[in-house]
Every structure is written in C-alpha cells, then in structure tokens.
Scaffold this active site. Structure first.
Site, PDB file in Angstrom:
ATOM      1  CE1 TYR A 163       0.289   0.258  -2.378  1.00 50.29           C
ATOM      2  CE2 TYR A 163      -1.481  -1.223  -1.712  1.00 50.29           C
ATOM      3  CZ  TYR A 163      -0.160  -1.014  -2.075  1.00 50.29           C
ATOM      4  OH  TYR A 163       0.701  -2.079  -2.140  1.00 50.29           O
ATOM      5  CG  ASP A 257      -8.904  -0.334  -5.304  1.00 48.76           C
ATOM      6  OD1 ASP A 257      -9.400  -1.322  -4.718  1.00 48.76           O
ATOM      7  OD2 ASP A 257      -7.723   0.020  -5.141  1.00 48.76           O
ATOM      8  CE  LYS A 285      -6.401  -4.193   1.777  1.00 53.07           C
ATOM      9  NZ  LYS A 285      -5.216  -4.760   2.445  1.00 53.07           N
TER      10      LYS A 285
END
Length: 445
Positions: A163, A257, A285
């Site tokens: 994702y 990522d 994050k």
C-alpha cells in the site's frame, strides 16, 4: 499471566456494564453517518471486516486508549503505525505547542525545517536531498513523478498487497483495507491502470520478466521493503538485493516506501537493516510523533528534477510547517536521548510474539506468528508465514473477526482488519503483554 493491566481494564469494563453500549454506539454511528461520508474519514475505521466500526475513542495515554464511555483498551492499533513513544507524549506535545504559539504555518522556509532535513539525511544517507510533504500518500506519488521525469519513462512496477497511499495509480491491487480494483467504479481510469505493472511480492523473477517485457518503459520499482499492509509479510532472502540489481541493469529507479518501516525498524529503517540502498525513499507516519509530516528524498541528481531547479512541481501549504517539524524534532530528540529504546521495543514485541505462538501451538491451530522490530502479526492461516497477497487471501477472515471482537470485549484493541497488524510503542509494558496474552488465550480457546 494475570497482570495489573488486565485488572485495571476489567475494572473499567465493569464500570460501564450497566450501560447499554450497543444502543449508545448505534447512536454514535448514526450521528457520524449523517455528516461524514460513510460515517468515517478513513474506510478501515468502519470495521467492515469485523462487523462494526472501531470504538469511538476520546483520548489516549501511553499504551492505552479510552473510548467515549470510559472503557480502557491496551492499544495495538496505534493509529496504524505513527505512535512510537506512546499516546500523549509530553515531549512531543510541548514542542508542538511552543511552535503553534510562534506561528503554526508561515508559508516560508524556516531554520528548523532545514535542520530536520539534515537530521533525516544523517539517519537515511541515501536521502541526499529531501522534500517534506504532509502524508505518505503525497510522498509516494511524488517519488514516482520524480522518477518519471528523471528517466523520461511512463510506467512503473509495484507489488500486489503493498500500500503506497490512495492516489489513483496506487489504490488498486493494493494492501491495507483498500481492496480496490482498476475500474471506473473505484475511480481509476484505463489510462491510469495501463501505466502500472503489478507483480507478486517476493517474486524477483516476475520483476525481471516485467522489465524485459516493458524494456525501456519502466521508470521505477516501488516497494515496501517489509510489507506491513497485507499482514506482516517479510522479504525473502535476496529479494531486495535482486530488486536493486534488476533496477540498476534496466536503468530503472528503485523506490523504498518506508512510510511504516522508517523509524520503526531502527534509526535507518529497512534499508539499514537489509543493507540495500534505494534511489529514492519515502518516510512518514512515525516521523512526526503523531503529527502529519512525511518526506521523500534520494540521489542529488534525481531530486534536481524538482522545481525550482527542474520542471516537476511538488509543493503544499503545510509542507514542512513549524508545528509538525517541531514534533518531528522532539521525536528524534527522544530517540537520541534513549539509545536503548529500540532494544526495549524489540524485546517487548518478541515477548508478545513468543507468548502468542505458545498459545497457538498449545491449541493446535498451526498459525505462525511473525515479528519484526515493534510489529507483530499472525493470520488465521495454517503453515509457514505468507509470502504474498495470494497467500494472505487464504486466511480465514471470519475467524479473525471473531477473535477481534473477543479481544475487544477483554480490553484489547486490535486493528479492525486482518490485513493490518499489531504495533507496539515504547510505553507498552510487560504487564500489558501479560494481559494481552491472557486475553488471547481466552479468545482463541
């Protein structure tokens, strides 16, 4: 295994036993659905895979969250990864408050923004030049845009089950809880889908084949080096190394990522742990200590395609804003002041994973618990850990839903989807782990 954490949670649960929580929660959900699209601001919060939305949460402290009715839960959701030190950390809150009082957003480059880029580059040396954005979605879509401009190629490769945010080119065949397909029903055009080549995770031969089939067309390969969005799926031996070799040979950029793995796997993320250097890296994050800040960066020559030096525009009103930058500095300060934090996180996570595996083995289920740094996961699927999305789909979603709700009743908050995983923070204690293992034994039994 009874611990004081379990006693505290059960006491709070008893205090609300006289409330008809089903009716009260239904009222909350109805109110939210009347004004929020679908009743939520992120689809996973609707809890479709487990039959109901997550509890409406009022606040969080340390390793705990408390819902709107005073029920306390040991939290393994941790906002899907950003919370590393624990909820409500005073150091981060104070730093953000000071910055807010001096101007939350200024619309110009400021010294602390530059200093944060220097600190990021020190931890991630492959990020020779950095650009801050607000979310992981922005970081990933921007990195691909940069790769296209640098290589003058249109297509890119990504992996089913990984994702990389909700941009058009990333959302279909993805992990997390998106379950989107490349169709107009999901808002994805044929032109967008045609620019993406999706292959199975952990299959370097499929990557090599795709690079040959689309020779001279692939701008980048983007991958979660440790996939945390189809459950916890680890890279097999030599997989990341093969990606590096294949991309170099094809003149294709390799993008890591590390929005989740970034500061979770250690000071230098997955690339430091596995010794593989990408051309571009996306982080987010955890970096902001709970506030929205992300970044992408990489080789100097690649990043020079960005405006104002080049023609690629990536910008935002809130990019590098003082409040989020201050929170990021406070997080890094805390990590640097306590070098043992990663060892403690690893030890606590390993204790939880080991305890869960013992329970599962004793009950004869045949599931395998996977742990990497402060991330823990098991799927309701027998045998070896899954290696790709096809294996992840074999897991029993209904069994997970029953387990999730049984744990919720016992004061343990898990992610409301089997494709997500458990995150620990520096605030999680041995008592928390003991209470969790006791609850898991009861729930699985």
């Amino acid at each position: 295994m009874q611990g004081c954490a379990a006693k505290r949670a059960s006491t709070l649960l008893r205090k609300t036993a006289d409330i008809d929580l089903g009716t009260v929660r239904a009222d909350e959900i109805h109110r939210a659905q009347a004004v929020l699209a679908g009743g939520v601001d992120s689809p996973v919060r609707a809890g479709k895979p487990v039959g109901a939305p997550t509890p409406f949460l009022a606040r969080g402290t340390g390793s705990r969250v408390i819902d709107t009715h005073g029920r306390e839960y040991i939290d393994y959701l941790c906002a899907y990864g950003p919370v590393l030190l624990g909820h409500g950390d005073q150091r981060i809150a104070s730093a953000a408050q000071r910055a807010m009082l001096e101007g939350a957003v200024l619309g110009a480059t400021h010294p602390q923004e530059v200093r944060l880029a220097e600190r990021v580059r020190w931890r991630f040396p492959t990020m020779e030049r950095v650009r801050f954005v607000s979310t992981g979605t922005e970081a990933c879509m921007s990195a691909v845009r940069v790769a296209r401009a640098f290589t003058r190629r249109q297509k890119f490769i990504r992996f089913e089950g990984c994702y990389h945010g909700h941009s058009d080119e990333m959302i279909f065949s993805a992990g997390a809880s998106s379950l989107s397909v490349p169709s107009l029903a999901a808002g994805v055009t044929r032109a967008v889908a045609a620019s993406v080549v999706v292959v199975p995770f952990n299959d370097a031969n499929a990557v090599a084949h795709a690079l040959r089939e689309h020779a001279g067309e692939i701008a980048a390969i983007i991958v979660e080096p440790v996939c945390a969005n189809m459950g916890l799926c680890m890279p097999e031996a030599e997989f990341l190394e093969r990606l590096r070799e294949e991309s170099t040979a094809a003149g294709t950029l390799l993008i890591f990522d590390e929005v989740i793995t970034g500061l979770r796997l250690g000071p230098g993320g997955a690339q430091a742990r596995y010794g593989v250097a990408p051309d571009l890296t996306c982080i987010g994050k955890t970096v902001g200590g709970g506030l929205p800040i992300a970044a992408f960066g990489g080789r100097t020559d690649v990043m020079e395609v960005l405006a104002p030096q080049g023609q690629v525009f990536v910008g935002g009103t809130f990019s590098g804003n003082p409040a989020c930058v201050a929170a990021a500095h406070a997080l890094l300060d805390a990590l640097e002041a306590d070098p043992s934090v990663y060892d403690r996180l690893e030890r606590t996570a390993a204790r939880l994973a080991g305890g869960l595996q013992q329970i599962i083995d004793a009950l004869g289920f045949g599931f395998t618990v996977v742990q990497c740094a402060s991330m823990v996961d098991f799927m309701f699927r027998r045998g070896e850990p899954h290696r790709d999305m096809a294996h992840a789909r074999q897991a029993d979603a209904q069994a997970y839903a029953r387990y999730y709700n049984a744990m919720l009743e016992r004061g343990i908050l898990l992610p409301p989807s089997q494709m997500e995983l458990m995150f620990l923070t520096a605030a999680h204690s041995d008592d928390d782990v003991d209470a969790t293992l006791e609850a898991a034994h009861e729930a699985l039994s």
